[in-house]
Scaffold this motif. Structure first.
Motif, PDB file in Angstrom:
ATOM      1  N   ARG A 131       2.053   8.280 -36.831  1.00  0.00           N
ATOM      2  CA  ARG A 131       1.328   8.913 -35.394  1.00  0.00           C
ATOM      3  C   ARG A 131       1.944   7.518 -34.223  1.00  0.00           C
ATOM      4  N   ILE A 132       2.314   8.438 -33.331  1.00  0.00           N
ATOM      5  CA  ILE A 132       2.903   7.543 -32.132  1.00  0.00           C
ATOM      6  C   ILE A 132       1.739   7.587 -31.037  1.00  0.00           C
ATOM      7  N   HIS A 133       1.268   6.420 -30.690  1.00  0.00           N
ATOM      8  CA  HIS A 133       0.121   6.702 -29.695  1.00  0.00           C
ATOM      9  C   HIS A 133       0.609   5.966 -28.248  1.00  0.00           C
ATOM     10  N   CYS A 134       0.163   6.914 -27.375  1.00  0.00           N
ATOM     11  CA  CYS A 134       0.798   6.325 -25.826  1.00  0.00           C
ATOM     12  C   CYS A 134      -0.604   6.042 -25.094  1.00  0.00           C
ATOM     13  N   TYR A 135      -0.778   4.901 -24.766  1.00  0.00           N
ATOM     14  CA  TYR A 135      -1.955   4.569 -23.903  1.00  0.00           C
ATOM     15  C   TYR A 135      -1.544   4.691 -22.439  1.00  0.00           C
ATOM     16  N   ASP A 161      -1.715  11.204 -28.458  1.00  0.00           N
ATOM     17  CA  ASP A 161      -1.174  11.003 -29.672  1.00  0.00           C
ATOM     18  C   ASP A 161       0.013  11.847 -29.943  1.00  0.00           C
ATOM     19  N   SER A 163       3.028   2.704 -29.225  1.00  0.00           N
ATOM     20  CA  SER A 163       2.756   2.325 -30.558  1.00  0.00           C
ATOM     21  C   SER A 163       3.032   3.280 -31.734  1.00  0.00           C
ATOM     22  N   HIS A 198       1.173   3.983 -35.421  1.00  0.00           N
ATOM     23  CA  HIS A 198       0.210   4.043 -36.211  1.00  0.00           C
ATOM     24  C   HIS A 198       0.374   4.566 -37.598  1.00  0.00           C
ATOM     25  N   GLN A 199       0.289   3.695 -38.746  1.00  0.00           N
ATOM     26  CA  GLN A 199       0.748   4.262 -40.084  1.00  0.00           C
ATOM     27  C   GLN A 199      -0.196   3.751 -41.146  1.00  0.00           C
ATOM     28  N   THR A 213       1.172  13.297 -33.422  1.00  0.00           N
ATOM     29  CA  THR A 213       0.652  13.210 -34.912  1.00  0.00           C
ATOM     30  C   THR A 213       1.561  13.630 -35.751  1.00  0.00           C
ATOM     31  N   ALA A 238      -5.188   8.576 -23.049  1.00  0.00           N
ATOM     32  CA  ALA A 238      -4.098   8.349 -24.021  1.00  0.00           C
ATOM     33  C   ALA A 238      -4.006   9.291 -24.766  1.00  0.00           C
TER      34      ALA A 238
END
Length: 159
Positions: free
Chosen positions: A103-107, A117, A89, A91-92, A119, A115
Motif C-alpha cells: 500500500r502506498i500512503h500519501c499524507y 492510499d 510512504s 506500508h507492507q 492499495t 490522506a
C-alpha cells in the motif's frame, strides 16, 4: 491478484477436497459437494470482482482513482498538489513484502485536505519512485533557479 491469494487458495482447496471425496472412501453427500463447490466459486469470483472495483490511472499530470463498477466515484489527485505532500510512504506486511505488493500512503499537505492510499499495488517501490519522479517534474516550473530569477510562466505573462 497477489492480494487475493488466500481466497484463491481456499477456492482451490475446496475443489480439491470435493474431487478427493469422489475418488476416496470418504464420500460427501451430493448437497455438501454442491455447497463446497458454490463456496469455492464464491471465493474466486468475489476476489476477482473486488479486484476490478478499484483502478488507478497514472497520467503525466495526475493520478486518477476510480472506485466502483455501476456506481463509480472518481478522484483526481494532481501532482502539483502532491509537490507539497510531506509524506509518501510504503506500508507492507511480511507476506506482502514476500509476495511483492503493498500500500502506498500519501499524507495530505498543501492542496490535499486528507490522506489517501493506493492499495494492493504490485511492485510498490517502483510505483513510489515513479510517483516521486512525476511529482518532481510537477515542481520544476514553479521553482526559480536563482533568487532574483522569476519563473518562466510569470515572465511570459508580462509581455
Amino acid at each position: 491478484r497477489k492480494a487475493f491469494l488466500i481466497e484463491y487458495f481456499c477456492g482451490v482447496f475446496l475443489v480439491i477436497l470435493v474431487i478427493w471425496s469422489l475418488f476416496s472412501a470418504a464420500e460427501l453427500p451430493p448437497l455438501a459437494r454442491l455447497f463446497l463447490i458454490g463456496v469455492a466459486l464464491f471465493a474466486v469470483i468475489s476476489a476477482e470482482v473486488s479486484r476490478q472495483f478499484v483502478r488507478y490511472l497514472f497520467t503525466p499530470a495526475k493520478i486518477i482513482v476510480v472506485k466502483g463498477f455501476l456506481k463509480q466515484s472518481k478522484k483526481n489527485v494532481y501532482y502539483h498538489s502532491l509537490a507539497f505532500v510531506p509524506d509518501l510512504s510504503i506500508h507492507q506486511t511480511r507476506w506482502q513484502r514476500i509476495l511483492g505488493y503493498g500500500r502506498i500512503h500519501c499524507y495530505g499537505g498543501g492542496g490535499l485536505s486528507e490522506a489517501f492510499d493506493l492499495t494492493d499495488i504490485d511492485r510498490p517501490k517502483e510505483i513510489l519512485n515513479h510517483i516521486e519522479d512525476l511529482v518532481a517534474n510537477a515542481r520544476i516550473p514553479q521553482q526559480p533557479k536563482r533568487l532574483d530569477e522569476k519563473p518562466k510562466h510569470l515572465l511570459n505573462s508580462q509581455k
